[in-house]
Design a protein around this motif. Structure first.
Motif, PDB file in Angstrom:
ATOM      1  N   ALA A  15       0.852  -1.189   0.000  1.00 43.82           N
ATOM      2  CA  ALA A  15       0.000   0.000   0.000  1.00 43.82           C
ATOM      3  C   ALA A  15       0.885   1.236   0.000  1.00 43.82           C
ATOM      4  O   ALA A  15       1.848   1.318   0.771  1.00 43.82           O
ATOM      5  N   HIS A  16       0.554   2.182  -0.860  1.00 46.89           N
ATOM      6  CA  HIS A  16       1.285   3.453  -0.935  1.00 46.89           C
ATOM      7  C   HIS A  16       0.298   4.576  -0.591  1.00 46.89           C
ATOM      8  O   HIS A  16      -0.642   4.824  -1.334  1.00 46.89           O
ATOM      9  N   ALA A  51       2.899  -4.634   3.335  1.00 45.94           N
ATOM     10  CA  ALA A  51       3.796  -3.521   3.681  1.00 45.94           C
ATOM     11  C   ALA A  51       3.142  -2.226   3.243  1.00 45.94           C
ATOM     12  O   ALA A  51       2.345  -2.201   2.303  1.00 45.94           O
ATOM     13  N   VAL A  52       3.479  -1.130   3.944  1.00 44.10           N
ATOM     14  CA  VAL A  52       2.899   0.185   3.667  1.00 44.10           C
ATOM     15  C   VAL A  52       4.022   1.195   3.511  1.00 44.10           C
ATOM     16  O   VAL A  52       4.976   1.202   4.307  1.00 44.10           O
ATOM     17  N   VAL A  53       3.924   2.040   2.495  1.00 47.67           N
ATOM     18  CA  VAL A  53       4.874   3.133   2.277  1.00 47.67           C
ATOM     19  C   VAL A  53       4.109   4.441   2.328  1.00 47.67           C
ATOM     20  O   VAL A  53       3.084   4.597   1.656  1.00 47.67           O
ATOM     21  N   ILE A  54       4.598   5.394   3.135  1.00 47.95           N
ATOM     22  CA  ILE A  54       3.979   6.719   3.233  1.00 47.95           C
ATOM     23  C   ILE A  54       4.946   7.741   2.650  1.00 47.95           C
ATOM     24  O   ILE A  54       6.137   7.781   3.026  1.00 47.95           O
ATOM     25  N   ILE A 103       6.576   2.031   6.390  1.00 48.54           N
ATOM     26  CA  ILE A 103       7.798   2.758   6.044  1.00 48.54           C
ATOM     27  C   ILE A 103       7.434   4.187   5.691  1.00 48.54           C
ATOM     28  O   ILE A 103       6.496   4.423   4.923  1.00 48.54           O
ATOM     29  N   ALA A 104       8.165   5.166   6.244  1.00 51.03           N
ATOM     30  CA  ALA A 104       8.033   6.553   5.805  1.00 51.03           C
ATOM     31  C   ALA A 104       9.238   6.903   4.950  1.00 51.03           C
ATOM     32  O   ALA A 104      10.386   6.645   5.337  1.00 51.03           O
ATOM     33  N   ALA A 105       8.988   7.467   3.774  1.00 54.64           N
ATOM     34  CA  ALA A 105      10.046   7.951   2.888  1.00 54.64           C
ATOM     35  C   ALA A 105      10.005   9.476   2.931  1.00 54.64           C
ATOM     36  O   ALA A 105       9.054  10.090   2.440  1.00 54.64           O
ATOM     37  N   VAL A 106      11.027  10.088   3.546  1.00 53.33           N
ATOM     38  CA  VAL A 106      10.965  11.501   3.936  1.00 53.33           C
ATOM     39  C   VAL A 106      11.917  12.339   3.107  1.00 53.33           C
ATOM     40  O   VAL A 106      13.125  12.064   3.058  1.00 53.33           O
ATOM     41  N   ALA A 190      16.907   8.667  -5.135  1.00 49.87           N
ATOM     42  CA  ALA A 190      16.788   7.225  -4.885  1.00 49.87           C
ATOM     43  C   ALA A 190      15.791   6.913  -3.778  1.00 49.87           C
ATOM     44  O   ALA A 190      15.597   5.743  -3.424  1.00 49.87           O
ATOM     45  N   LEU A 191      15.129   7.950  -3.230  1.00 49.62           N
ATOM     46  CA  LEU A 191      14.311   7.776  -2.034  1.00 49.62           C
ATOM     47  C   LEU A 191      13.159   6.803  -2.248  1.00 49.62           C
ATOM     48  O   LEU A 191      13.005   5.823  -1.504  1.00 49.62           O
ATOM     49  N   LEU A 192      12.322   7.050  -3.238  1.00 47.64           N
ATOM     50  CA  LEU A 192      11.141   6.217  -3.426  1.00 47.64           C
ATOM     51  C   LEU A 192      11.526   4.798  -3.814  1.00 47.64           C
ATOM     52  O   LEU A 192      10.949   3.826  -3.306  1.00 47.64           O
ATOM     53  N   ASP A 193      12.511   4.658  -4.702  1.00 50.17           N
ATOM     54  CA  ASP A 193      12.935   3.312  -5.107  1.00 50.17           C
ATOM     55  C   ASP A 193      13.464   2.524  -3.918  1.00 50.17           C
ATOM     56  O   ASP A 193      13.189   1.320  -3.785  1.00 50.17           O
ATOM     57  N   THR A 194      14.220   3.194  -3.038  1.00 51.36           N
ATOM     58  CA  THR A 194      14.755   2.513  -1.856  1.00 51.36           C
ATOM     59  C   THR A 194      13.626   2.059  -0.938  1.00 51.36           C
ATOM     60  O   THR A 194      13.625   0.931  -0.432  1.00 51.36           O
ATOM     61  N   ALA A 195      12.652   2.947  -0.722  1.00 50.75           N
ATOM     62  CA  ALA A 195      11.522   2.594   0.148  1.00 50.75           C
ATOM     63  C   ALA A 195      10.712   1.449  -0.448  1.00 50.75           C
ATOM     64  O   ALA A 195      10.289   0.532   0.277  1.00 50.75           O
TER      65      ALA A 195
END
Length: 263
Positions: A15-16, A51-54, A103-106, A190-195
């Protein structure tokens, strides 16, 4: 028609949730907090999310409360704040109670209850090297919310939490990583790809065991070690009877990747 305040996609067990008010630095109005809470509850109701990415749209993760919305309320601000904090509290509790790791991608700024508080509430934080973190509440005569007075001391210890919440230092991504607020610092592009790569790893993992880790780590901070040992033993015994546990053992013996089913 205006853009939605929050965007939610669920694809391939990930989930994003994307905060979508970039012109307001993803500042949280009552309407946005309501929509964020509804998105989290949709994830709660989805059986296949592992898994969830915010993320936050635009240059900033979230600047916390929407100060322009707050200021516009004048003498009606206390009632508006009560409504906003109710949604915020419910949303943060819902995030922490999700079985799936969050996961938070900040990038940019993560400040106040909506930004910094959310960072403290999730399970893993990936930050762009340009990210900045600020509690900020006492800076504007307010008190911390989003559960920060409980989550932050659990992460950094009571003395450091007092310093952060009372003195409001603006912390770089590297500084936040040094004290445990951030897990990993990467280049912004690279933030979103890493998350998402991390989310894929978690989504392929054993969901029952991961949910147990989340539940026990959050609950056991309040318990004496004797009680923790008892609860851990009960949980391990319970999990040992699941298909996933047997699959995990078989995969080790057969030297192959496991295929967990959540049963």
């Amino acid at each position: 028609m205006s853009e939605p305040n929050v965007l939610l996609t669920i694809e391939d067990r990930i989930a994003h949730i994307r905060m979508n008010r970039p012109k307001a630095a993803n500042g949280m109005s009552v309407e946005m907090l309501r929509d964020f809470y509804n998105a989290v509850m949709t994830v709660h109701g989805s059986d296949d999310v592992r898994a969830v990415v915010i993320t936050g749209a635009g240059k900033n993760f979230s600047a916390g409360g929407d100060i322009h919305a707050f200021h516009s309320k004048g003498k009606d601000l206390p009632a508006y704040i009560r409504q906003a904090t109710a949604y915020l509290q419910d949303a943060m509790q819902a995030l922490m109670r999700l079985d799936a790791p969050v996961i938070a991608a900040v990038q940019g700024y993560a400040t106040g209850g909506g930004g910094f508080g959310m960072v403290c509430a999730v399970d893993i934080v990936i930050a762009a090297d340009s990210a900045r973190f600020l509690a900020g509440a006492t800076k504007v005569g307010m008190a911390p919310d989003a559960g920060t007075t409980a989550t932050l001391p659990a992460i950094v210890g009571q003395r450091r939490a007092m310093e952060i919440l009372l003195l409001n230092p603006t912390m770089s991504a590297a500084e936040a990583k040094d004290i445990g607020i951030v897990n990993q610092v990467v280049a912004e592009d690279a933030l979103l790809d890493t998350a998402m790569t991390l989310a894929r790893t978690l989504a392929d993992g054993p969901p029952l065991a991961q949910a147990a880790v989340k539940r026990e780590v959050r609950n056991h901070a309040k318990l004496p070690v004797e009680a923790v040992l008892t609860e851990e033993a009960r949980t391990v015994s319970e999990l040992s009877g699941t298909d996933d546990a047997l699959e995990g053992l078989a995969s080790m013996i057969e030297r192959r990747p496991p295929a967990f089913t959540g049963r």
